[in-house]
Write a protein that holds these residues in place. Structure first.
Motif, PDB file in Angstrom:
ATOM      1  N   LEU A 104      69.691  55.471  37.564  1.00 66.59           N
ATOM      2  CA  LEU A 104      70.174  55.847  36.233  1.00 66.59           C
ATOM      3  C   LEU A 104      71.593  55.361  35.957  1.00 66.59           C
ATOM      4  CD1 LEU A 104      68.846  59.498  36.023  1.00 66.59           C
ATOM      5  CD2 LEU A 104      67.966  57.472  34.867  1.00 66.59           C
ATOM      6  N   ASP A 105      72.363  55.196  36.992  1.00 66.17           N
ATOM      7  CA  ASP A 105      73.749  54.813  36.806  1.00 66.17           C
ATOM      8  C   ASP A 105      74.198  54.023  38.029  1.00 66.17           C
ATOM      9  OD1 ASP A 105      76.154  56.073  34.819  1.00 66.17           O
ATOM     10  OD2 ASP A 105      76.843  55.161  36.680  1.00 66.17           O
ATOM     11  N   ILE A 106      75.165  53.163  37.846  1.00 67.61           N
ATOM     12  CA  ILE A 106      75.694  52.407  38.975  1.00 67.61           C
ATOM     13  C   ILE A 106      76.378  53.343  39.964  1.00 67.61           C
ATOM     14  CG2 ILE A 106      77.899  51.877  37.882  1.00 67.61           C
ATOM     15  CD1 ILE A 106      77.646  49.072  39.194  1.00 67.61           C
ATOM     16  N   TYR A 107      76.813  54.507  39.475  1.00 66.77           N
ATOM     17  CA  TYR A 107      77.425  55.530  40.325  1.00 66.77           C
ATOM     18  C   TYR A 107      76.424  56.668  40.501  1.00 66.77           C
ATOM     19  CZ  TYR A 107      81.592  52.911  39.085  1.00 66.77           C
ATOM     20  OH  TYR A 107      82.486  51.906  38.904  1.00 66.77           O
ATOM     21  N   SER A 109      76.505  59.473  41.732  1.00 67.84           N
ATOM     22  CA  SER A 109      77.010  60.835  41.502  1.00 67.84           C
ATOM     23  C   SER A 109      76.818  61.272  40.053  1.00 67.84           C
ATOM     24  CB  SER A 109      78.488  60.926  41.888  1.00 67.84           C
ATOM     25  OG  SER A 109      79.256  60.035  41.090  1.00 67.84           O
ATOM     26  N   LYS A 110      76.602  60.320  39.147  1.00 65.83           N
ATOM     27  CA  LYS A 110      76.404  60.657  37.734  1.00 65.83           C
ATOM     28  C   LYS A 110      74.938  60.902  37.382  1.00 65.83           C
ATOM     29  CE  LYS A 110      80.425  58.278  35.871  1.00 65.83           C
ATOM     30  NZ  LYS A 110      80.884  57.367  34.834  1.00 65.83           N
ATOM     31  N   ASN A 111      74.017  60.648  38.334  1.00 66.37           N
ATOM     32  CA  ASN A 111      72.587  60.783  38.047  1.00 66.37           C
ATOM     33  C   ASN A 111      72.202  62.185  37.587  1.00 66.37           C
ATOM     34  OD1 ASN A 111      72.223  58.127  38.651  1.00 66.37           O
ATOM     35  ND2 ASN A 111      71.121  58.491  40.565  1.00 66.37           N
ATOM     36  N   GLU A 113      73.726  64.247  35.775  1.00 68.63           N
ATOM     37  CA  GLU A 113      74.058  64.458  34.365  1.00 68.63           C
ATOM     38  C   GLU A 113      72.959  63.895  33.451  1.00 68.63           C
ATOM     39  OE1 GLU A 113      77.841  62.668  33.488  1.00 68.63           O
ATOM     40  OE2 GLU A 113      78.713  63.444  35.352  1.00 68.63           O
ATOM     41  N   ARG A 114      72.404  62.747  33.809  1.00 69.01           N
ATOM     42  CA  ARG A 114      71.458  62.038  32.941  1.00 69.01           C
ATOM     43  C   ARG A 114      69.993  62.343  33.251  1.00 69.01           C
ATOM     44  NH1 ARG A 114      72.706  56.005  32.884  1.00 69.01           N
ATOM     45  NH2 ARG A 114      71.381  56.102  31.066  1.00 69.01           N
TER      46      ARG A 114
END
Length: 170
Positions: A104-107, A109-111, A113-114
């Motif tokens: 979902l994200d290149i980072y 740790s942000k998954n 959230e999305r």
């Protein structure tokens, strides 16, 4: 239900090792993907004990199903449109309405959230199958629990499936 046991581990009080241990399930209700039946799941608890003392416990859901890959050559013969590639679950041919899942994200740790928003999108468009990209990260328990209850993920990798497939016709 068959549980393979390695020679180093034991299952149950009988101490069976290196064999298949059968766990009977009476009146089993099979798991089905979205639009083909109920995603029947069994709450399961695995307990690790030593000398009668519980060392660890893991709770998870199990869906029991028979899955077959139906694949014929799509490159032989004059009419390559007769080739098939699909799944049969519990003896029912399934038309997979799916999507491809990538990080979902290149980072990572942000998954978290999305993830709820993206899972809702998959539900809204009617997915009953998810192809997890072969270079993907291991997803969270929340992701797989969602897939167990709505549809199923198929962890395919990047493969060359066929020279030419008429997706709309098949």
């Amino acid at each position: 239900l068959k549980v393979p046991v390695s020679p180093k581990n034991k299952v149950g009080s009988s101490g069976l090792s290196g064999k298949i241990h059968m766990l009977p399930i009476k009146n089993c209700q099979f798991w089905y993907p979205k639009n083909y039946g109920e995603p029947n799941l069994y709450k399961t608890v695995a307990v690790l004990k030593k000398d009668g003392i519980e060392l660890d416990r893991y709770e998870f859901n199990v869906g029991i199903r028979k899955v077959e890959l139906i694949r014929t050559s799509v490159m032989e013969g004059e009419d390559s449109r007769e080739g098939k590639f699909g799944f049969r679950i519990n003896d029912k041919d399934i038309f997979v309405l799916g999507t491809n899942w990538t990080p979902l994200d290149i980072y990572p740790s942000k998954n978290n959230e999305r993830l709820p928003m993206m899972l809702n999108y998959m539900k809204e468009i009617g997915c009953n199958g998810v192809r997890c990209w072969g270079g993907n990260l291991y997803e969270s328990k929340e992701f797989f629990d969602f897939c167990d209850n709505i549809h199923k993920s198929f962890p395919f990798i990047l493969l060359y499936y066929a020279k030419e497939i008429n997706i709309i016709r098949n």
